[in-house]
Design a protein around this motif. Structure first.
Motif, mmCIF file in Angstrom:
data_model
loop_
_atom_site.group_PDB
_atom_site.id
_atom_site.type_symbol
_atom_site.label_atom_id
_atom_site.label_comp_id
_atom_site.label_asym_id
_atom_site.label_seq_id
_atom_site.Cartn_x
_atom_site.Cartn_y
_atom_site.Cartn_z
ATOM 1 N N TYR A 1 0.838 -1.198 0.000
ATOM 2 C CA TYR A 1 0.000 0.000 0.000
ATOM 3 C C TYR A 1 0.870 1.244 0.000
ATOM 4 O O TYR A 1 1.848 1.320 0.743
ATOM 5 N N ILE B 1 -5.809 0.877 5.475
ATOM 6 C CA ILE B 1 -4.924 -0.237 5.847
ATOM 7 C C ILE B 1 -5.753 -1.398 6.380
ATOM 8 O O ILE B 1 -5.541 -2.551 5.997
ATOM 9 N N ILE B 2 -6.709 -1.112 7.251
ATOM 10 C CA ILE B 2 -7.561 -2.167 7.814
ATOM 11 C C ILE B 2 -8.404 -2.821 6.715
ATOM 12 O O ILE B 2 -8.576 -4.036 6.690
ATOM 13 N N LYS B 3 -8.916 -2.021 5.797
ATOM 14 C CA LYS B 3 -9.757 -2.533 4.706
ATOM 15 C C LYS B 3 -8.952 -3.371 3.710
ATOM 16 O O LYS B 3 -9.367 -4.455 3.307
ATOM 17 N N LYS C 1 -5.695 -4.526 4.066
ATOM 18 C CA LYS C 1 -4.822 -5.506 4.718
ATOM 19 C C LYS C 1 -3.561 -5.815 3.894
ATOM 20 O O LYS C 1 -3.297 -6.967 3.534
ATOM 21 N N ASN D 1 0.447 -6.353 3.023
ATOM 22 C CA ASN D 1 1.577 -6.967 3.715
ATOM 23 C C ASN D 1 2.601 -5.899 4.091
ATOM 24 O O ASN D 1 3.303 -6.027 5.091
ATOM 25 N N THR E 1 -1.282 0.538 13.418
ATOM 26 C CA THR E 1 -2.318 -0.111 12.599
ATOM 27 C C THR E 1 -1.712 -1.247 11.778
ATOM 28 O O THR E 1 -2.299 -2.335 11.694
ATOM 29 N N ASN F 1 -1.030 -4.175 13.997
ATOM 30 C CA ASN F 1 -2.269 -4.872 14.366
ATOM 31 C C ASN F 1 -2.716 -5.886 13.314
ATOM 32 O O ASN F 1 -3.389 -6.857 13.644
ATOM 33 N N ILE F 2 -2.362 -5.652 12.059
ATOM 34 C CA ILE F 2 -2.759 -6.596 10.998
ATOM 35 C C ILE F 2 -1.580 -7.469 10.546
ATOM 36 O O ILE F 2 -1.690 -8.212 9.577
ATOM 37 N N ALA G 1 1.374 -6.384 9.375
ATOM 38 C CA ALA G 1 2.044 -5.810 8.208
ATOM 39 C C ALA G 1 3.251 -4.991 8.657
ATOM 40 O O ALA G 1 3.432 -4.719 9.836
#
Length: 160
Positions: A7, A81-83, A85, A87, A110, A113-114, A116
């Protein structure tokens, strides 16, 4: 690595070699998804972009290395970022200090948390859209150009 999602977030009001450098670095890590800041998101922190969202989106969609362009409606990257996801998120290292250091801190949390990772690349020296835009404004924007920008600004600020 091509199965990885990377991203990046951009305003791209004035495309320059710093943006191209960021995209080139990002595509080394996987498939690049570009979060394009909306006019409203930009106007919360910077001067209104000269090009509107759709014009800027068309530019990004035609740059080699960008697989997908999504809208980013906030200055904060967290929702996208949450949407998405990803790496990885690739960003210039210019936000370590100054007004965006808290944005950086929240982004890192953030991403953590995922599961990444943030990859920071050296900021391209002596170039910025802001300084280029300032030069355009100071050298003279036509009356009709100023009127169009004002009209867009009034629309996104819900004043009409």
């Amino acid at each position: 690595m091509k199965d990885k999602i990377v991203y990046i977030a951009l305003s791209v009001d004035i495309l320059h070699h710093g943006h191209i450098n960021l995209i080139e670095q990002a595509k080394k890590y996987g498939t690049v998804v570009a979060g394009l800041l909306s006019d409203k998101a930009i106007a919360t922190h910077k001067r209104m972009p000269l090009l509107n969202f759709n014009q800027r989106k068309k530019i990004l969609e035609n740059i080699s290395g960008i697989s997908k362009v999504v809208v980013q409606n906030e200055w904060d990257y967290s929702k996208n970022i949450i949407k998405i996801k990803p790496n990885y998120m690739v960003h210039g290292d210019d936000w370590k200090f100054g007004k965006d250091k808290n944005l950086r801190k929240k982004t890192i949390q953030t991403l953590k948390n995922i599961g990444a990772k943030l990859i920071e690349i050296p900021y391209t020296k002596n170039i910025s859209s802001f300084s280029m835009q300032e030069r355009i404004y100071s050298d003279g924007l036509t009356l009709s150009g100023r009127q169009l920008i004002l009209k867009r600004l009034l629309q996104i600020k819900n004043m009409t």
